[in-house]
Motif scaffolding. Structure first.
Motif, mmCIF file in Angstrom:
data_model
loop_
_atom_site.group_PDB
_atom_site.id
_atom_site.type_symbol
_atom_site.label_atom_id
_atom_site.label_comp_id
_atom_site.label_asym_id
_atom_site.label_seq_id
_atom_site.Cartn_x
_atom_site.Cartn_y
_atom_site.Cartn_z
ATOM 1 N N PHE A 140 46.123 35.761 41.299
ATOM 2 C CA PHE A 140 45.500 34.762 40.443
ATOM 3 C C PHE A 140 45.514 34.961 38.909
ATOM 4 C CE2 PHE A 140 42.927 38.708 40.705
ATOM 5 C CZ PHE A 140 41.926 38.495 39.848
ATOM 6 N N THR A 141 44.795 34.166 38.252
ATOM 7 C CA THR A 141 45.076 34.239 36.639
ATOM 8 C C THR A 141 43.489 34.421 35.922
ATOM 9 O OG1 THR A 141 45.008 31.810 36.275
ATOM 10 C CG2 THR A 141 47.135 33.098 36.294
ATOM 11 N N PHE A 142 43.442 35.150 35.163
ATOM 12 C CA PHE A 142 42.093 35.125 34.344
ATOM 13 C C PHE A 142 42.395 35.020 32.918
ATOM 14 C CE2 PHE A 142 38.630 37.073 31.900
ATOM 15 C CZ PHE A 142 37.609 36.443 32.496
ATOM 16 N N ASP A 143 41.871 33.757 32.363
ATOM 17 C CA ASP A 143 42.217 33.369 31.236
ATOM 18 C C ASP A 143 43.786 33.493 30.659
ATOM 19 O OD1 ASP A 143 39.464 32.841 30.375
ATOM 20 O OD2 ASP A 143 39.293 34.797 29.135
ATOM 21 N N GLY A 144 44.215 33.002 31.534
ATOM 22 C CA GLY A 144 45.929 32.749 31.689
ATOM 23 C C GLY A 144 46.738 34.184 32.055
ATOM 24 N N ALA A 145 46.061 35.261 31.895
ATOM 25 C CA ALA A 145 46.860 36.358 32.358
ATOM 26 C C ALA A 145 46.691 36.585 33.792
ATOM 27 C CB ALA A 145 45.919 37.459 31.827
ATOM 28 N N PRO A 146 48.044 36.877 34.332
ATOM 29 C CA PRO A 146 48.005 37.054 35.555
ATOM 30 C C PRO A 146 47.509 38.205 36.376
ATOM 31 C CG PRO A 146 50.253 37.429 34.564
ATOM 32 C CD PRO A 146 49.100 37.026 33.427
ATOM 33 N N MET A 147 46.919 38.405 37.457
ATOM 34 C CA MET A 147 46.278 39.354 37.986
ATOM 35 C C MET A 147 46.591 39.180 39.731
ATOM 36 S SD MET A 147 42.786 39.596 35.941
ATOM 37 C CE MET A 147 42.817 40.081 34.032
ATOM 38 N N THR A 148 46.264 40.657 40.216
ATOM 39 C CA THR A 148 46.377 40.669 41.721
ATOM 40 C C THR A 148 45.199 41.526 42.177
ATOM 41 O OG1 THR A 148 47.633 42.577 41.562
ATOM 42 C CG2 THR A 148 48.799 40.711 41.787
ATOM 43 N N ALA A 149 44.524 40.974 43.242
ATOM 44 C CA ALA A 149 43.557 41.669 44.014
ATOM 45 C C ALA A 149 43.867 41.727 45.346
ATOM 46 C CB ALA A 149 42.101 40.964 43.618
ATOM 47 N N ARG A 150 42.846 42.151 46.244
ATOM 48 C CA ARG A 150 42.872 42.216 47.739
ATOM 49 C C ARG A 150 42.447 41.133 48.465
ATOM 50 N NH1 ARG A 150 40.019 46.992 49.925
ATOM 51 N NH2 ARG A 150 38.131 45.917 48.610
ATOM 52 N N ALA A 151 42.861 40.502 49.343
ATOM 53 C CA ALA A 151 42.286 39.660 50.253
ATOM 54 C C ALA A 151 41.018 40.098 50.650
ATOM 55 C CB ALA A 151 43.345 39.279 51.391
ATOM 56 N N GLY A 152 39.997 39.211 50.791
ATOM 57 C CA GLY A 152 38.755 39.640 51.270
ATOM 58 C C GLY A 152 37.650 39.921 49.795
ATOM 59 N N ASP A 153 38.476 40.170 48.682
ATOM 60 C CA ASP A 153 37.513 40.391 47.635
ATOM 61 C C ASP A 153 36.869 39.136 47.039
ATOM 62 O OD1 ASP A 153 38.060 43.000 47.485
ATOM 63 O OD2 ASP A 153 39.558 42.913 45.736
ATOM 64 N N THR A 154 35.788 39.259 46.430
ATOM 65 C CA THR A 154 35.049 38.040 45.736
ATOM 66 C C THR A 154 35.658 37.889 44.199
ATOM 67 O OG1 THR A 154 33.416 39.257 44.766
ATOM 68 C CG2 THR A 154 32.920 38.323 46.811
ATOM 69 N N VAL A 155 35.571 36.826 43.735
ATOM 70 C CA VAL A 155 35.885 36.787 42.313
ATOM 71 C C VAL A 155 35.621 37.622 41.308
ATOM 72 C CG1 VAL A 155 36.096 35.044 40.238
ATOM 73 C CG2 VAL A 155 36.552 34.110 42.490
ATOM 74 N N ALA A 156 34.407 37.910 41.367
ATOM 75 C CA ALA A 156 33.864 39.191 40.526
ATOM 76 C C ALA A 156 34.318 40.541 40.829
ATOM 77 C CB ALA A 156 32.124 38.964 40.799
ATOM 78 N N ALA A 157 34.485 40.844 42.261
ATOM 79 C CA ALA A 157 35.007 42.134 42.569
ATOM 80 C C ALA A 157 36.483 42.224 42.168
ATOM 81 C CB ALA A 157 35.129 42.380 44.103
ATOM 82 N N ALA A 158 37.136 41.209 42.185
ATOM 83 C CA ALA A 158 38.861 41.079 41.677
ATOM 84 C C ALA A 158 38.720 41.292 40.182
ATOM 85 C CB ALA A 158 39.381 39.864 42.100
ATOM 86 N N LEU A 159 37.924 40.584 39.519
ATOM 87 C CA LEU A 159 37.788 40.719 38.169
ATOM 88 C C LEU A 159 37.683 42.091 37.606
ATOM 89 C CD1 LEU A 159 36.284 37.246 36.810
ATOM 90 C CD2 LEU A 159 38.554 38.124 36.749
ATOM 91 N N LEU A 160 36.404 42.997 38.135
ATOM 92 C CA LEU A 160 36.165 44.188 38.064
ATOM 93 C C LEU A 160 37.172 45.025 38.277
ATOM 94 C CD1 LEU A 160 32.384 44.462 39.270
ATOM 95 C CD2 LEU A 160 33.251 44.498 36.997
ATOM 96 N N ALA A 161 38.020 44.924 39.610
ATOM 97 C CA ALA A 161 39.052 45.776 39.902
ATOM 98 C C ALA A 161 40.449 45.652 39.064
ATOM 99 C CB ALA A 161 39.484 45.163 41.350
ATOM 100 N N ASN A 162 40.334 44.745 38.072
ATOM 101 C CA ASN A 162 41.596 44.408 37.157
ATOM 102 C C ASN A 162 40.913 44.687 35.721
ATOM 103 O OD1 ASN A 162 44.106 43.012 37.810
ATOM 104 N ND2 ASN A 162 42.582 42.075 39.392
ATOM 105 N N GLY A 163 39.855 45.425 35.782
ATOM 106 C CA GLY A 163 39.325 46.006 34.389
ATOM 107 C C GLY A 163 38.336 44.768 33.631
#
Length: 108
Positions: free
Chosen positions: A18-41
């Motif tokens: 997924f991307t956040f403000d255009g920056a590519p990121m990855t997270a685990r299937a099953g995570d919420t958007v908020a959890a994925a953002l936190l996991a990416n710092g």
């Protein structure tokens, strides 16, 4: 503060891109958007409309509304309640939501 809970015997969850403000990121299937953002710092996902003060995920259960983000062009989405999907475009929410976008969403 937040750490994923994993069953030691379970297979690893497939990564989602997924991307956040255009920056590519990855997270685990099953995570919420908020959890994925936190996991990416990412600790700031919106700014208050009045003062512009930074806000980030807080309660992680939909009560506080501090985790509001723009998801695929739709604002005011509670990141802690939205499951992450492959290819989501997530953006920092800035300022108040536009009335035109709101009226389109409710069919007015």
């Amino acid at each position: 503060m937040f750490r994923p809970m994993r069953d030691p015997g379970a297979p690893a969850a497939a990564p989602l891109r997924f991307t956040f403000d255009g920056a590519p990121m990855t997270a685990r299937a099953g995570d919420t958007v908020a959890a994925a953002l936190l996991a990416n710092g990412v600790s700031v996902n919106r700014h208050t409309p009045v003062s512009g003060a930074p806000r980030g995920a807080y309660c992680m259960m939909g009560v506080c509304f501090e985790c509001l983000v723009v998801i695929d062009g739709v604002g005011n989405r509670q990141g802690c309640l939205v499951p992450l999907e492959e290819g989501m475009r997530i953006e920092t929410q800035r300022g108040p939501r536009q009335a035109e976008a709101l009226s389109q969403e409710i069919g007015a």
